[in-house]
Design an enzyme around this catalytic site. Structure first.
Site, PDB file in Angstrom:
ATOM      1  N   HIS A 269       0.310  -7.045 -51.325  1.00 11.04           N
ATOM      2  CA  HIS A 269       1.542  -6.720 -52.057  1.00 11.04           C
ATOM      3  C   HIS A 269       1.875  -7.748 -53.136  1.00 11.04           C
ATOM      4  CE1 HIS A 269       2.373  -3.412 -49.455  1.00 11.04           C
ATOM      5  NE2 HIS A 269       2.632  -4.149 -48.390  1.00 11.04           N
TER       6      HIS A 269
ATOM      7  N   HIS B  49       0.799   0.580 -45.896  1.00  9.65           N
ATOM      8  CA  HIS B  49       1.555   0.419 -47.136  1.00  9.65           C
ATOM      9  C   HIS B  49       0.607   0.255 -48.321  1.00  9.65           C
ATOM     10  CE1 HIS B  49       4.141  -1.158 -43.829  1.00  9.65           C
ATOM     11  NE2 HIS B  49       5.006  -0.354 -44.395  1.00  9.65           N
TER      12      HIS B  49
ATOM     13  N   ASP C 101      -1.455  -1.371 -39.224  1.00 12.76           N
ATOM     14  CA  ASP C 101      -0.155  -0.744 -39.012  1.00 12.76           C
ATOM     15  C   ASP C 101      -0.218   0.779 -39.093  1.00 12.76           C
ATOM     16  OD1 ASP C 101      -0.783  -1.209 -41.659  1.00 12.76           O
ATOM     17  OD2 ASP C 101       1.121  -2.142 -42.183  1.00 12.76           O
TER      18      ASP C 101
END
Length: 398
Positions: free
Chosen positions: A145, A184, A269
């Site tokens: 990120h 993500h 995740d």
């Protein structure tokens, strides 16, 4: 609740010849020095369970140790601005410093983050030099990120982006494939390479969640158009769906791209028990994705595959999933992906495959119509309508 039956899953192993691999593990106790505070999901205990995993009788002594190093300033500056690096350096020795609402540092965080980025470079070097066949970098903090000028989503330096540049500039590798299977979207990695046709970025991620990027239409810019492949997914996808996407989208594109090395932002995740996610992947699914990546690497780049830890916040799920990935990488098992793919309702993935192919078929010959022998290659109008309706419903409920 999905129950994971290890005994039942073991019956799916060894579907073909098992070839032992020299798998390197990059780890270091200093990675525990970064701590964002009590109760944070990205915590030192994540690596505690993985270090204990390596001592289990079935895995102990199976791996070759790789020692990390600090990332050099010029390596960091290929990805991050000088001002951002100075801001991170200024946190050294200080208490908690918030960099964004999700990300903060402790006194050792800058040094640990440099060790994570440099450590991944060291793992790539070990694979490139032939000291090991493949490698897994057990590092933290995660990195995908992190943007050029900002920390985001628990990430300080973008480890995989720094390492991809290192592979090209220092090791002379021409083409790098970065696969991101984290829940993500890897916004920072995409932004780093979206104009670069020498780095192919392929991401599967949950749609309409943090960081709210990674739409299907984000395909790269300029000469890099087509070299960013985003596959946003609604919650509820499990082993078979992920393996079908990897087999029918990632694999043909990757074989056409012919990377010199494959790097993986391995986020766990998407496990069915992760507190931040909505996917249903089991440890067997992670093994299957690893198997597909290893097959691609064997076909394109002499098996050169390097994984780096990103997300994954249920400690037991993280341990069990990494165990299966490592067993696959080391050649202690060979997962049969076809059984999982055959168990999937084709209509569940047909719409996803069709949407990605619609966007990317002009960039990749392997995605051109008609798809060979696949009756679900073009979903019906009703299935497309249902797919669009589901996406709008998910959008408004997010």
């Amino acid at each position: 609740m999905i129950e994971f039956d290890a005994a039942a899953e073991s019956e799916k192993r060894n579907s073909g010849p098992v070839v032992k691999k020299r798998t390197g593990i990059l780890k270091d106790p200093r990675y525990a020095g970064h701590c964002m505070g009590p109760g944070e999901p990205e915590c030192p205990e994540r690596l505690d369970v993985l270090n204990a995993l390596l001592l289990e009788p079935d895995l102990s002594g199976c791996f070759m140790d790789i020692l990390p190093r600090m990332a050099e300033k010029d390596e960091l500056q290929r990805v991050h601005s000088a001002d951002y690096i100075r801001r991170l350096e200024a946190t050294s020795g200080r208490g908690s410093v918030y960099l964004d609402e999700d990300t903060r540092t402790s006194s050792l965080s800058n040094e640990v983050a440099q060790l994570a980025a440099g450590g991944l470079c060291r793992a790539i070097e070990a694979v490139h030099d032939g000291r090991v066949d493949n490698a897994f970098a057990l590092v933290r903090p995660p990195g995908h990120h992190a943007e050029r000028t900002a920390a985001r989503g628990f990430c300080l330096y973008n480890n995989v982006a720094v390492a991809a540049h290192f592979a090209q500039s220092k090791l002379g590798l021409a083409r790098v494939l970065v696969v991101d299977w984290d829940l993500h979207h890897g916004n920072g990695t995409q932004h780093c390479f979206e104009g670069d046709p020498t780095v192919l970025f392929f991401s599967t991620h949950q749609a309409f969640t943090y960081p709210h990027s990674g739409s299907l239409r984000e395909i790269g810019k300029g000469k890099g158009k087509g070299f960013t492949v985003n596959v946003p997914l609604l919650p509820g996808f499990g082993d078979g769906e992920y393996l079908m996407i990897f087999e029918r989208l990632l694999k043909p594109i990757a074989l056409e791209f012919k990377p010199d090395i494959i790097l993986v932002s391995a986020g766990f995740d998407i496990h069915f028990n992760d507190p931040l996610g909505g996917m249903k992947v089991t440890p067997s699914g992670f093994a299957g994705m690893t198997r597909i990546l290893m097959d691609i690497a064997d076909a394109c780049c002499q098996g050169k595959l390097v994984m780096t830890l990103e997300g994954g916040y249920n400690l037991e799920a993280l341990r069990d999933s990494v165990r299966e990935v490592l067993r696959e990488m080391a050649g202690r098992q060979r997962t049969d992906i076809q059984n999982a793919i055959a168990s999937v309702n084709p209509k569940k993935t047909a719409y996803v495959l069709w949407r990605v192919k619609q966007v990317h078929r002009k960039y990749w010959k392997s995605l051109a119509w008609p798809s060979t022998g696949d009756p679900t290659a073009v979903p019906s109008r009703m299935d497309r309508f249902r797919g669009n309706l589901s996406r709008w419903r998910a959008y408004f409920m997010s």
